[in-house]
Design a protein around this motif. Sequence first.
Motif, PDB file in Angstrom:
ATOM      1  N   PRO A  64       0.832  -1.202   0.000  1.00 50.43           N
ATOM      2  CA  PRO A  64       0.000   0.000   0.000  1.00 50.43           C
ATOM      3  C   PRO A  64       0.865   1.250   0.000  1.00 50.43           C
ATOM      4  O   PRO A  64       2.017   1.211   0.433  1.00 50.43           O
ATOM      5  N   PRO A  65       0.353   2.358  -0.474  1.00 50.34           N
ATOM      6  CA  PRO A  65       1.126   3.599  -0.474  1.00 50.34           C
ATOM      7  C   PRO A  65       1.539   3.986   0.947  1.00 50.34           C
ATOM      8  O   PRO A  65       0.836   3.692   1.912  1.00 50.34           O
ATOM      9  N   ALA A  66       2.674   4.655   1.065  1.00 54.05           N
ATOM     10  CA  ALA A  66       3.186   5.067   2.365  1.00 54.05           C
ATOM     11  C   ALA A  66       2.179   5.974   3.060  1.00 54.05           C
ATOM     12  O   ALA A  66       1.569   6.834   2.443  1.00 54.05           O
ATOM     13  N   GLY A  67       2.018   5.733   4.359  1.00 55.68           N
ATOM     14  CA  GLY A  67       1.135   6.570   5.152  1.00 55.68           C
ATOM     15  C   GLY A  67      -0.317   6.138   5.174  1.00 55.68           C
ATOM     16  O   GLY A  67      -1.129   6.741   5.871  1.00 55.68           O
ATOM     17  N   THR A  68      -0.681   5.101   4.431  1.00 52.49           N
ATOM     18  CA  THR A  68      -2.069   4.652   4.435  1.00 52.49           C
ATOM     19  C   THR A  68      -2.329   3.795   5.670  1.00 52.49           C
ATOM     20  O   THR A  68      -1.423   3.155   6.202  1.00 52.49           O
ATOM     21  N   ILE A  69      -3.563   3.788   6.103  1.00 55.27           N
ATOM     22  CA  ILE A  69      -3.956   3.033   7.281  1.00 55.27           C
ATOM     23  C   ILE A  69      -5.080   2.090   6.874  1.00 55.27           C
ATOM     24  O   ILE A  69      -6.055   2.529   6.253  1.00 55.27           O
ATOM     25  N   PRO A  70      -4.980   0.803   7.217  1.00 56.06           N
ATOM     26  CA  PRO A  70      -6.056  -0.132   6.860  1.00 56.06           C
ATOM     27  C   PRO A  70      -7.381   0.267   7.514  1.00 56.06           C
ATOM     28  O   PRO A  70      -7.394   0.836   8.614  1.00 56.06           O
ATOM     29  N   LEU A  71      -8.464  -0.041   6.855  1.00 57.85           N
ATOM     30  CA  LEU A  71      -9.789   0.252   7.363  1.00 57.85           C
ATOM     31  C   LEU A  71      -9.980  -0.444   8.712  1.00 57.85           C
ATOM     32  O   LEU A  71      -9.699  -1.630   8.859  1.00 57.85           O
ATOM     33  N   GLY A  72     -10.414   0.289   9.706  1.00 60.31           N
ATOM     34  CA  GLY A  72     -10.657  -0.281  11.026  1.00 60.31           C
ATOM     35  C   GLY A  72      -9.427  -0.369  11.918  1.00 60.31           C
ATOM     36  O   GLY A  72      -9.512  -0.810  13.047  1.00 60.31           O
ATOM     37  N   PHE A  73      -8.272   0.049  11.416  1.00 57.82           N
ATOM     38  CA  PHE A  73      -7.033  -0.035  12.187  1.00 57.82           C
ATOM     39  C   PHE A  73      -6.904   1.183  13.094  1.00 57.82           C
ATOM     40  O   PHE A  73      -7.188   2.304  12.688  1.00 57.82           O
ATOM     41  N   THR A  74      -6.508   0.957  14.337  1.00 61.71           N
ATOM     42  CA  THR A  74      -6.292   2.047  15.282  1.00 61.71           C
ATOM     43  C   THR A  74      -4.803   2.210  15.500  1.00 61.71           C
ATOM     44  O   THR A  74      -4.123   1.269  15.909  1.00 61.71           O
ATOM     45  N   ARG A  75      -4.317   3.397  15.228  1.00 58.16           N
ATOM     46  CA  ARG A  75      -2.882   3.665  15.377  1.00 58.16           C
ATOM     47  C   ARG A  75      -2.521   3.792  16.846  1.00 58.16           C
ATOM     48  O   ARG A  75      -3.276   4.325  17.643  1.00 58.16           O
ATOM     49  N   PHE A  76      -1.312   3.322  17.167  1.00 55.98           N
ATOM     50  CA  PHE A  76      -0.730   3.513  18.495  1.00 55.98           C
ATOM     51  C   PHE A  76       0.696   3.975  18.240  1.00 55.98           C
ATOM     52  O   PHE A  76       1.578   3.160  17.980  1.00 55.98           O
ATOM     53  N   ASP A  77       0.900   5.268  18.274  1.00 57.53           N
ATOM     54  CA  ASP A  77       2.164   5.863  17.845  1.00 57.53           C
ATOM     55  C   ASP A  77       3.203   5.971  18.954  1.00 57.53           C
ATOM     56  O   ASP A  77       3.942   6.944  19.026  1.00 57.53           O
ATOM     57  N   TYR A  78       3.260   4.983  19.797  1.00 55.37           N
ATOM     58  CA  TYR A  78       4.255   4.975  20.867  1.00 55.37           C
ATOM     59  C   TYR A  78       5.145   3.762  20.640  1.00 55.37           C
ATOM     60  O   TYR A  78       4.658   2.633  20.595  1.00 55.37           O
ATOM     61  N   PRO A  79       6.446   3.984  20.477  1.00 61.95           N
ATOM     62  CA  PRO A  79       7.331   2.861  20.162  1.00 61.95           C
ATOM     63  C   PRO A  79       7.467   1.871  21.317  1.00 61.95           C
ATOM     64  O   PRO A  79       7.192   2.214  22.475  1.00 61.95           O
ATOM     65  N   ASN A  80       7.900   0.686  20.983  1.00 60.44           N
ATOM     66  CA  ASN A  80       8.105  -0.359  21.985  1.00 60.44           C
ATOM     67  C   ASN A  80       9.463  -0.147  22.663  1.00 60.44           C
ATOM     68  O   ASN A  80      10.378  -0.949  22.526  1.00 60.44           O
ATOM     69  N   THR A  81       9.578   0.971  23.354  1.00 56.75           N
ATOM     70  CA  THR A  81      10.800   1.321  24.087  1.00 56.75           C
ATOM     71  C   THR A  81      10.403   1.838  25.463  1.00 56.75           C
ATOM     72  O   THR A  81       9.223   2.097  25.733  1.00 56.75           O
ATOM     73  N   ARG A  82      11.380   2.008  26.318  1.00 53.54           N
ATOM     74  CA  ARG A  82      11.117   2.569  27.650  1.00 53.54           C
ATOM     75  C   ARG A  82      10.581   3.992  27.532  1.00 53.54           C
ATOM     76  O   ARG A  82       9.659   4.379  28.255  1.00 53.54           O
ATOM     77  N   ASP A  83      11.130   4.778  26.599  1.00 52.86           N
ATOM     78  CA  ASP A  83      10.631   6.136  26.390  1.00 52.86           C
ATOM     79  C   ASP A  83       9.183   6.125  25.893  1.00 52.86           C
ATOM     80  O   ASP A  83       8.359   6.943  26.316  1.00 52.86           O
TER      81      ASP A  83
END
Length: 194
Positions: A64-83
């Motif tokens: 899919p083109p960069a930046g697209t989000i699948p239908l029904g997908f909820t973004r969680f923009d916090y990386p899997n790091t301690r920060d």
Amino acid sequence: MLAMSKMKIFGVTIVTAAAAILATACNDKRSTGWEYAPNMYEHIAFEYDQKNPNFKDGKTAQLPPAGTIPLGFTRFDYPNTRDGYNLASTEVKNPLAMTQTNYAEGKVLFEHFCSPCHGMTGQGDGLVVQHGYPAPPSYSKGQSSRGGAMKDLTDGKIYHTVTYGVNAMGSYASQLAPDERWKVIMYVHHLQTL
């Protein structure tokens, strides 16, 4: 006599019609007869693994083109790091209303997905522990491996942990939809007070 000749004519007509139908039906063994909607049989779409001249790289299955989000997908923009964990602690809040229905559904989800390790009351005494696996900390009395008391975990910290996992606990992102995770968090907050 006239009746007999009418019967003969009728019989000959039936036999002739049957012979004509049989002769034309057996003419071409590969023919399926008339097609009502030929595009249903001769599809023009490419299969995902076929070469496709419509794209530069010749592949049918495209990213899919960069930046697209699948239908029904909820973004969680916090990386899997301690920060990311610490940032989620301060910024992420439960978007669901605290209702009796959400709480009851959270309890059921906790009992199905979480209680095998955490126990029915969140004390870290689930069935898995009884079989020799390490016990997770108690929600009300334990200490988090990331620092602080388990009873002080915020919505964001719990959501981050359920989404990515920590230590021996794997990610539950594929088992619990985002709204289900929030319902479980409602119930976990209750267990933190026990």
